[in-house]
Each structure stands twice: as C-alpha cells, then as structure tokens.
Design a protein around this motif. Structure first.
Motif, mmCIF file in Angstrom:
data_model
loop_
_atom_site.group_PDB
_atom_site.id
_atom_site.type_symbol
_atom_site.label_atom_id
_atom_site.label_comp_id
_atom_site.label_asym_id
_atom_site.label_seq_id
_atom_site.Cartn_x
_atom_site.Cartn_y
_atom_site.Cartn_z
ATOM 1 N N ILE A 1 9.335 -28.249 38.260
ATOM 2 C CA ILE A 1 8.827 -26.889 38.024
ATOM 3 C C ILE A 1 9.622 -25.825 38.775
ATOM 4 O O ILE A 1 9.170 -24.685 38.884
ATOM 5 C CB ILE A 1 7.341 -26.774 38.428
ATOM 6 N N VAL B 1 11.804 -22.806 39.996
ATOM 7 C CA VAL B 1 12.282 -21.550 39.417
ATOM 8 C C VAL B 1 13.805 -21.513 39.442
ATOM 9 O O VAL B 1 14.445 -21.032 38.495
ATOM 10 C CB VAL B 1 11.691 -20.353 40.194
ATOM 11 N N HIS C 1 11.590 -29.627 29.026
ATOM 12 C CA HIS C 1 10.235 -29.591 29.567
ATOM 13 C C HIS C 1 9.484 -30.888 29.304
ATOM 14 O O HIS C 1 8.698 -31.341 30.155
ATOM 15 C CB HIS C 1 9.474 -28.398 28.984
ATOM 16 N N ARG D 1 2.860 -23.669 31.668
ATOM 17 C CA ARG D 1 3.098 -22.225 31.549
ATOM 18 C C ARG D 1 4.583 -21.944 31.359
ATOM 19 O O ARG D 1 4.968 -21.116 30.515
ATOM 20 C CB ARG D 1 2.570 -21.498 32.786
ATOM 21 N N GLN D 2 5.437 -22.620 32.153
ATOM 22 C CA GLN D 2 6.872 -22.421 31.990
ATOM 23 C C GLN D 2 7.334 -22.848 30.601
ATOM 24 O O GLN D 2 8.195 -22.211 29.986
ATOM 25 C CB GLN D 2 7.622 -23.205 33.068
ATOM 26 N N TRP D 3 6.753 -23.928 30.107
ATOM 27 C CA TRP D 3 7.094 -24.423 28.771
ATOM 28 C C TRP D 3 6.722 -23.387 27.713
ATOM 29 O O TRP D 3 7.497 -23.096 26.801
ATOM 30 C CB TRP D 3 6.349 -25.736 28.532
#
Length: 630
Positions: free
Chosen positions: A507, A509, A518, A590-592
């Motif tokens: 995860i 950044v 992902h 959320r990043q996905w």
C-alpha cells in the motif's frame, strides 16, 4: 592516502595521550578484583585500539565525503575523480583498520583475562568464547576487510553509499560491547554511543578527506565541497558533544565528578565543542590543520577513557535487573505505569521525534512555495512516528524488555501498525518534491539501485517479514539477543524495517522499485497473513518457555508463571494482527478504486479525442505482420 605533517602531529598526540593515561592510571584492574596484564599489554592495546578507531573513522568519513560532499555527475552513475580518490582513501584506511582490529582481538582477550598477550594467544579460542569484547573486535575486523575489498572495486555512487552500512556496523561493534554495555543505565549510555560514534566518524573521516581534496591542484577553499563539508560536520559535532555528554554522565556517575575519568572526558568534549568556535572565528581553510590535531587528541582521549574504570561502577552494586536491562522493574505493568513510566529510547524514540519534525518542516516548505500536500499523508506519518515513540519510550517500552507479553505488544506495533502508517505518509515522494537537485538525485538513485530492488522483491520482502518470526522465537536467537541491549535494539529495528518494506509493496504511496498490480498486492497480503495467525496459535500452545534463562535471571516476582505470560503474548500476536490488516485492505481497495477511476478518465479523454492506445497498438501489430509477409 597522503600523510602530511599535520596528520603526523595528530597521530603523535593521540599516542601520547594514551601513553600518559596508561602509565598515570596505574593498576586499574585491582579495584575490580581482576589481575593486571601488565603495562606493556595495556599500552599495546591502547595504541592498537587508537589506531583501529582512527582508521575506522577515516574509512567511514571518507565514504561519506565521497557520497555526500563531493559533487557527482547528474545521473549519479560513475564517481568523479575526487569522489573516487576519497573512496580509495576509505579502502586504504579500512585495510589498516582490519589489521589493527585483528591484533585487538588478541589484546582485548589479554586485557579481559589479566594475562599477557602471549599467554592469551595460546588460549585465544576459550577467551573469545568467554568474553564479549574480543567477539566485537572480530566483527569489526570482518567488516573492515569487507569494506577494504569492496571500496577498492567501487566505481559507482550507490555502491559507495552501501559500503557505509558494514563500515558503520564495524566501527560501532567494539564500543557497544565495551564499558557502556555494563551497569545501571547502560541502555541510555549504549543508545547515546550509537549516535556518538557514527557522527564522530563522519566528522573526522570527512576532515581527512577534505584536506586531501584541498591539496590537489584545481580545487578551491570556497567551493561547494567546503560548504557541504561544514554543513555536514557542524551537525556531526553537535551530535558528538550532546551524545558524549549523555554517555559520559552515565559512566561518571555522581561520585566521579572529581576523578581523572571526568577530567579526561571534559577534555575530549571541550576539544570537540571548540571546533565550531574556531570555524566561526577563523573562516574556512585556516582551522583545518588545528581541527585535525584537535580530533587526534579527542581520539586519544576516547581510547584512554576505555582503559579507565568508569566511576559509576563504584557507586553501588547494580541489581540483576539493572545489570541486564539497565533499570529495575519492581512493580507490575499497571495502566499508570504504562502511561507515565517514560524512559526515552535515544535511538528509536528520539529518531521518531526527529523524523516527525523533519517531515513537518518539509511539508511547511512545500506549502510555502504554493504546492499542496495531502493532510491524510501528514496525519499518517505523524501517527506512525507516535506509535514508534510510545512503544519504545513509554512504559510499554520499559516493560517490553522484561516480559514476553509486553515484548509482543511492542513487536506487533513496530512490525504491523507503525509501518502501515509510515508507508501511507509517502516520505520519499515528499523528499523528491522538497529537496534541491543534488539530494533529490541521491534519493532517486537509492530507491532504484540493485540493493533496493533486491530488498523490495516480493518474495524477499514476504519471507523476511514472516520468516523472521519463526527463526527468531523458535530458536536460541531470541534468548541470546535479549541479553544485550544493542541486540534488543537491532531486533526492534529489524521489526520496523521488515514491516515497512513489506507494506511499502502492498500500500505504499512511494513508488517501489518493483511495482505490482493491485490484484497481486492483495494476493501478496493474503498469502502472508495466515502465517501471522499460525505464529500466534503456536505460541499459545507452546509447552516450553522461550528464553527461560533470561527471564529467570531478571527474577520478576510479579510474573510467577512465565509460560502463562508467554501464552498471553501469543494471544496478543494473534489478535493484534487483525486491525492493521483491516486498515491495509481498506487502504489497498481505496488505492485500487482511485487507480481505476484515473484509468477510466484517461480512456474517456482518449476516446473523445479520437485516439485509442489499444486500437493503435492493434493496428501497429497488424501493420508489422503485413510487412513481414511482404
């Protein structure tokens, strides 16, 4: 490595200081009930120790000078001529260091056993096995040999930086196994020296490398090299004085204020503290020779201090808990003790505070020039630093060294919770946006070097993250590591770094050297998590006490059943892994989702403009096939 008159004077001053201390102090062994190995052996050990320390500091500092002081090519591929010369200086110094450290193995064994060097050599194997300082000198000699061979073959910037790791380990080993590792408050003294020794090495070695640099034709005393040197070493001098004062206060104790030990300590610290004053008064070039003679005296004083017995050892006899931990744990870990019983960890705790301050300053500079930075990243980073500070310096950190259950609280916090928060802070991305071109290139080069790609390989990161649990706790390694404060610190650092690298891949950044889709990140996470749960279950059902000898040595009366406390630790390991995993899954999803939205927006824009990357690639493939047929 070119030796001039000033270097000779500095070396002579160091040797003279050691000689005076050895003969002035007399028999320092009788007060401890040990036998005297003789003045000749003591003097030889003092001189060899001084030579090893001086060569080690030159090796470390010359590598730092080549990496961070001398300007390098824009792409950071090959070393410049001046940087290469500094690396060769480091290689030569490391070779001298390796020879001196090898001799120190025999002499330290003789010093510890109260025998002559010839007798100690005949029984070297048994003496090394029975005492810690000869083992530390073996470690130092091996590290020096590795640096000597590796630095001589180094041509690139990244490898010159990587050789700083074994060099720092080698220069620290004899110190953290010496006087600072014994008696009450030895945890504080050891932590202080972990700051003190590398800072002193960078300062002194950079000074030698700078003098060699200025003696070459075509260099100037007012160029960027000198400015970088003064900026770097000024911070080093501050760290040396502050950390040396803390360690010296612990070793001197309240009864040693008028002893020769304190006089020698004050001489060393005064010499170091006078350097910034000389720089401010005399400018750039003139004080370099004086500064080199001053640090020569400081090295000799340091070697002399290791020969003397710290006055704090005579204040009172330490309890078993103070001998092992550095402090006592007379009461059980009540909520008040955990919240209020702070004992600042000068390595991880202070390091967390420094990293938090640096991050906030960087964000402030970014916003002051009109650029934005997500508040969530700042909150995540500061929360991660707060976790590290609390679990190492509050009552949790104090009791973690004495009971297995509290140790597991600290372990899981450093390995599972703090790394998750820290990687969400994106420190590398922030650094790349804030730093000037030179340091920015350093960060980019380190993030994409071969060593980073190896460490960040999913298989390596996952195996290290999970496998270390089983290797550490289900072997004799944990019991051996808990006996020494430096090993306990190394264990905590490993927990933090292994967790950071793993969650960086999942995860993070910051862009990792190996970017995973992902779905692969989610699979990597789910493939590892069962092993954490299995580890907790195994601990809860384990029938023997891990590190039993260590915990029984502490004699904590409020822990009547070590096996019950261990099973409680297993339950903590099993239960506390769930919350961080939930946070990681939510952050990953959320990043996905954000990445899918960006891809959708990009595709819509391409469609609106009549351009489709996938259609263009398909047409290009058809054209290539048609060309081959023709």
């Amino acid at each position: 490595m070119r030796v001039d008159r000033t270097v000779a004077v500095a070396s002579a001053g160091s040797a003279l200081c050691v000689t005076v201390v050895v003969f002035w102090a007399g028999d320092v062994y009788a007060a401890l009930g040990d036998s005297d190995p003789g003045r000749l052996t003591s003097l030889a050990f003092g001189i060899v120790r001084t030579l090893a320390n001086a060569a080690a500091t030159v090796a470390v500092g010359a590598l730092a000078f080549a990496a961070f002081v001398v300007p390098a090519p824009p792409k950071r591929i090959k070393l410049t001529a001046h940087a290469y010369a500094a690396v060769r200086t480091a290689a030569t110094a490391a070779a001298v260091w390796a020879c001196a450290a090898t001799c120190a193995v025999v002499l330290s064994a003789a010093d510890a056993s109260g025998q002559s060097a010839a007798v100690a050599l005949d029984h070297l194997g048994g003496l090394v096995a029975a005492t810690e300082e000869p083992k530390a000198w073996i470690c130092s000699a091996v590290a020096a040999a590795v640096v000597a061979v590796g630095a001589r073959a180094t041509l690139t910037w990244t490898t010159s930086v990587l050789w700083l790791v074994p060099a720092t380990v080698g220069v620290l080993a004899p110190v953290i196994a010496g006087h600072v590792a014994n008696g009450a408050w030895h945890d504080v003294a050891t932590n202080a020296m972990i700051w003190h020794i590398p800072a002193a090495a960078v300062w002194i070695g950079s000074l030698v490398a700078l003098r060699a640099y200025l003696r070459r034709p075509g260099t100037s005393a007012t160029d960027v090299v000198v400015r970088r040197y003064h900026r770097l070493t000024t911070w080093c001098v501050v760290v040396v004085v502050l950390s040396g004062s803390v360690a010296g206060a612990v070793l001197a104790g309240p009864i040693g204020l008028h002893s020769g030990y304190v006089v020698l300590l004050l001489l060393k610290l005064s010499v170091c503290a006078a350097v910034p004053v000389l720089r401010a008064r005399w400018g750039v070039r003139r004080p370099l020779g004086v500064e080199l003679v001053a640090v020569g005296l400081a090295i000799g004083a340091s070697a002399g201090l290791t020969h003397l017995v710290p006055p704090a050892w005579f204040a009172r006899r330490p309890s078993p808990q103070e001998t092992v931990l550095g402090y006592e744990l007379p009461n059980p870990p009540t909520p008040a003790e955990l919240v209020l019983g702070w004992r600042l960890d000068l390595v991880l705790g202070l390091g967390a505070v420094v990293l938090a301050v640096v991050y906030v300053v960087a964000v402030h500079r970014l916003r002051r020039r009109g650029d934005g930075w997500p508040v969530g990243r700042t909150v995540a980073w500061l929360s991660g630093c707060a976790v590290v500070l609390v679990v190492t310096s509050s009552g949790v950190g104090r009791y973690a060294a004495g009971t297995f259950s509290m140790h597991m609280v600290a372990h899981m916090s450093l390995n599972m919770l703090a790394p998750v928060l820290l990687v969400l802070g994106g420190p590398a991305t922030l650094a790349l946006r804030v730093l000037p071109p030179g340091p920015r290139q350093w960060v980019a080069a380190l993030l994409h070097c071969r060593a980073a790609r190896l460490v960040a390989h999913p298989a390596v990161a996952a195996t290290t993250f999970v496998g270390s649990f089983y290797v550490l706790y289900f072997s004799e390694l944990f019991g051996a590591a808990m006996r020494f404060h430096w090993a306990h610190q190394l264990m905590n650092i490993h927990f933090l770094l292994s967790g950071y690298v793993f969650f960086w891949l999942v995860i993070g950044v910051d862009r990792a050297p190996r970017t995973l889709p992902h779905l692969a990140r989610l699979g990597l996470l789910f493939s590892v998590m069962p092993f954490h749960a299995f580890f907790g279950v195994i601990l809860m059902n384990h029938q023997t006490v891990i590190a039993e000898f260590f915990y029984r040595t502490l004699g904590l009366t409020w822990v009547p059943d070590l096996l019950t406390d261990q099973r409680l630790g297993g339950g903590i390991a099993w239960a506390t892994g769930e919350i961080p995993v939930l946070v990681v899954v939510l952050a990953l999803l959320r990043q996905w989702a954000v990445a899918d939205r960006r891809e959708a927006v990009r595709f819509d824009r391409a469609t609106d403009t009549g351009h489709d990357d996938r259609l263009a690639a398909y047409n290009a493939m058809l054209a290539e096939l048609s060309g081959r047929k023709n």
